[in-house]
Design an enzyme around this catalytic site. Structure first.
Site, mmCIF file in Angstrom:
data_model
loop_
_atom_site.group_PDB
_atom_site.id
_atom_site.type_symbol
_atom_site.label_atom_id
_atom_site.label_comp_id
_atom_site.label_asym_id
_atom_site.label_seq_id
_atom_site.Cartn_x
_atom_site.Cartn_y
_atom_site.Cartn_z
ATOM 1 N N ASN A 107 12.431 28.624 4.716
ATOM 2 C CA ASN A 107 11.676 29.874 4.697
ATOM 3 C C ASN A 107 10.458 29.615 5.555
ATOM 4 O O ASN A 107 9.778 28.612 5.366
ATOM 5 C CB ASN A 107 11.187 30.206 3.287
ATOM 6 C CG ASN A 107 12.328 30.403 2.320
ATOM 7 O OD1 ASN A 107 13.387 30.902 2.693
ATOM 8 N ND2 ASN A 107 12.125 30.008 1.079
ATOM 9 N N HIS B 108 2.616 23.668 5.073
ATOM 10 C CA HIS B 108 2.990 22.393 5.692
ATOM 11 C C HIS B 108 4.462 22.484 6.147
ATOM 12 O O HIS B 108 5.296 22.964 5.379
ATOM 13 C CB HIS B 108 2.809 21.294 4.638
ATOM 14 C CG HIS B 108 2.839 19.926 5.181
ATOM 15 N ND1 HIS B 108 1.747 19.097 5.167
ATOM 16 C CD2 HIS B 108 3.842 19.218 5.760
ATOM 17 C CE1 HIS B 108 2.078 17.940 5.708
ATOM 18 N NE2 HIS B 108 3.356 17.995 6.078
ATOM 19 N N HIS C 35 8.060 22.396 6.414
ATOM 20 C CA HIS C 35 9.072 21.886 5.486
ATOM 21 C C HIS C 35 10.239 22.854 5.383
ATOM 22 O O HIS C 35 10.126 24.027 5.733
ATOM 23 C CB HIS C 35 8.481 21.679 4.085
ATOM 24 C CG HIS C 35 8.167 22.973 3.374
ATOM 25 N ND1 HIS C 35 7.057 23.725 3.650
ATOM 26 C CD2 HIS C 35 8.845 23.666 2.417
ATOM 27 C CE1 HIS C 35 7.053 24.813 2.895
ATOM 28 N NE2 HIS C 35 8.130 24.803 2.139
#
Ligand code: UDP
Ligand code: ZN
Ligand code: FE
Length: 338
Positions: free
Chosen positions: A163, A174, A176
């Site tokens: 997402n 951050h 990911h």
């Protein structure tokens, strides 16, 4: 690629990956506490499971930068690392889901795994802005997680996804992604698997995709599917019908990584702003003999300042209306600056 496995203080697994570099100095692991509980309930009309994970209501939401859980010393108690995979602190699926309550429909403990894939120790960045070397490592990490998670007897489907952007509900900025390993095969994937078992749909389409090309690398194509459901939807697929990235050669892994980076960059270039999106990996379910791995990327914006909202027809009956023609989307993405 090198891999290190650890158990966190609260029992969650943590894996570190790098091409060669040792992880930085070990720091104190501040996380304690009980694993979150989750269960499945059967939807008797849709004939599918719904996952209930009440503790996810309390998950970290837009923390200030200095308390980012994915920076070194947070979830990863090391001063430095390249790529980290950690079991989600608020898992929808886990090895210890607890007991399921007894609602008036079938229920079950939510066995499986929810993992977070931290792409870099740097707080700022994105799939597009990682170094080529790091993206290539990330592809090896995805392949390694597929292999490891498909080894688990309770897991039937492994789903890496990302997402990106506040508009799609990201709670932590951050860089990911995540991986869900489900104890069942989601209906949408069961449908794709049944289709691939009868017909090589993507291979049949391949020679007719010219107007839909966005970018390519040897053996890989990025294209807007002629039947796209989302504005500027892009798919990435290998020409060979791999079941999943776990069977890519070294050259294929690199080509896939590079193309992924280029597509992410083109999506950012489209409206000269970071494109929020959902990126979904569709690989074969456990034990499926035919499938054609592909990545589906669903951008959230239909113009620089307008979002595509899923509403009546999409949410109510699952039928998409599209305002952007895929061939036009492909043209604009080809033009979008690299
Ligand atoms: N998370 C975690 N450890 C933390 C804080 C958050 O594992 O210390 C998880 C959290 O449960 C969430 C994920 O990190 O699932 C962040 O995911 P993202 O922002 O992509 O979207 P979300 O899953 O929150 O919708
Ligand atoms: Zn961070
Ligand atoms: Fe698919």
């Amino acid at each position: 690629m090198r891999e290190w496995a650890f158990s966190k203080a609260d029992g969650r697994k943590l894996y570190l990956y790098s091409w060669d570099k040792e992880p930085g100095p070990l720091l104190e692991d501040s996380y304690r506490g009980q694993p979150a509980q989750a269960h499945l309930r059967w939807h008797p009309l849709q004939q599918e499971w719904v996952i209930y994970a009440p503790q996810r209501q309390g998950r970290t939401y837009h923390p200030p930068r200095q308390s980012c859980p994915f920076c070194p010393g947070g979830e990863v108690p090391f001063g430095d690392f390249e790529i980290a995979v950690v079991e989600n602190r608020y898992p929808a699926l886990s090895s210890r889901p607890g007991l399921a309550p007894q609602p008036p429909v079938p229920s079950a403990p939510a066995y499986g795994r929810s993992e977070v894939v931290i792409y870099t120790a740097n707080h700022n960045g994105s799939l597009a802005r990682l170094s080529q070397e790091r993206r290539r490592l990330l592809v090896r990490v995805w392949a390694a997680r597929y292999r490891a998670l498909y080894e688990l007897p309770e897991v039937r489907y492994v789903f890496p996804f990302e997402n990106r952007g506040e508009e799609v509900g990201v709670t932590l900025f951050h860089p990911h992604g995540q991986i869900y390993a489900y104890p069942f095969v989601p209906a949408s994937i069961a449908t794709e698997a049944a289709v691939f078992a009868k017909q090589a749909v993507l291979q049949d389409l391949w020679p007719r995709l010219d107007p839909y090309h966005v970018a390519q690398r040897p053996g890989f194509l990025a294209f807007t599917p002629p039947f796209a459901r989302f504005p500027y939807e892009v798919w990435i697929a290998p020409e060979q019908p791999h079941l999943g990235p776990w069977s890519f050669s070294e050259a294929e892994s690199d080509a896939f990584a590079d193309l992924l980076g280029e597509v992410a960059l083109r999506l950012d270039g489209l409206f000269s702003r970071e494109m929020p999106y959902v990126m979904a990996f569709h690989a074969a379910p456990k034990d499926a003999e035919s499938f054609h791995f592909h990545v589906e990327i669903y951008p959230k914006l239909r113009s620089r300042d307008k979002q595509k909202h899923l509403a009546g027809t999409e949410v109510g009956v699952g039928i998409f209306t599209a305002a952007v023609l895929p061939e036009e989307a492909a043209r604009l993405l080809r033009e979008a600056g690299r």
